[in-house]
Design an enzyme around this catalytic site. Sequence first.
Site, short mmCIF file in Angstrom:
data_model
loop_
_atom_site.label_atom_id
_atom_site.label_comp_id
_atom_site.label_asym_id
_atom_site.label_seq_id
_atom_site.Cartn_x
_atom_site.Cartn_y
_atom_site.Cartn_z
N GLY A 9 0.84 -1.19 0.00
CA GLY A 9 0.00 0.00 0.00
C GLY A 9 0.87 1.24 0.00
O GLY A 9 2.10 1.16 0.04
N MET A 11 2.13 5.00 1.64
CA MET A 11 2.42 5.45 2.99
C MET A 11 1.09 5.76 3.68
O MET A 11 0.06 6.01 3.04
CB MET A 11 3.27 6.72 2.96
CG MET A 11 4.63 6.55 2.34
SD MET A 11 5.57 8.10 2.39
CE MET A 11 4.48 9.21 1.51
N GLY A 14 -1.13 2.07 7.13
CA GLY A 14 -1.12 1.19 8.29
C GLY A 14 -0.27 -0.06 8.18
O GLY A 14 -0.48 -1.01 8.94
N GLU A 87 9.32 -2.76 5.53
CA GLU A 87 10.07 -1.95 4.56
C GLU A 87 10.77 -2.83 3.52
O GLU A 87 11.91 -2.58 3.13
CB GLU A 87 11.11 -1.07 5.28
CG GLU A 87 10.54 -0.22 6.41
CD GLU A 87 9.65 0.92 5.96
OE1 GLU A 87 9.46 1.08 4.73
OE2 GLU A 87 9.13 1.65 6.82
N GLN A 89 10.44 -3.00 0.48
CA GLN A 89 10.79 -2.34 -0.78
C GLN A 89 12.29 -2.05 -0.87
O GLN A 89 12.85 -1.94 -1.96
CB GLN A 89 9.99 -1.04 -0.96
CG GLN A 89 10.37 0.10 -0.03
CD GLN A 89 9.56 0.10 1.25
OE1 GLN A 89 8.91 -0.89 1.58
NE2 GLN A 89 9.59 1.20 1.97
#
Length: 224
Positions: A9, A11, A14, A87, A89
């Site tokens: 999703g 930022m 949640g 995190e 990504q």
Amino acid sequence: MAELVFFSGTMDCGKSTLALQMDHNHRARGRSGIIYTKLDRAGTDVLSSRLGLSTPAHEVGDELDFWDAVVEHATQGLRIDYLICDEVQFYTPAQVEQLARLVDEMGIDVFAFGITADFRTQLFPGSRRMIELADKVQVLQVEALCWCGRRATHNARVVDGAMVVEGEQVVVGDTKAGTETLVEYEVLCRRHFMRRMNSAAARAAASSPDVLPFDLDLCPVPPC
């Protein structure tokens, strides 16, 4: 059956809060896990939520091999039922493959959380590999909102109040580069992302500070 699940999703939707909740729920049922994160805005070795919740975590560097790390824990007699990976990504594609191997060969659940696309709307390498390998990809249902009230779908980088679409892919937000340049991030709907109209620019274009410009004439598409 162990699974590799990717929760994605924008930022403010949640993700980190859900990561903390999932860790709590699994520990409450007697399961044992490890929490990993990378480049959390609160600092190193911590997983934090914008709601103010946080917990200690293992910091992921590019050199970390998840397979070796988990095997080392196991040889020390520690039981590992699941991993919480925030995190993602920022993880390397090779590290995502290591996580998939842990699911398939050691039966460890991996719950991964991350943003899919960067401020240029390009997929992060770690997120792209996660989408390719995950058993499930779940888009979080808590909607982040653009300044106009529409559902936010894009992450925008804002430097000294102005939205930018060029630069290094990874720059931690809420920081100052040098002594003067402030780097922040903001979520926008597609319309205002395409028009480079972040909230600061919207206020500057508004006839009144209390009325933001919804008229498209005030939010023109920038020249190519």
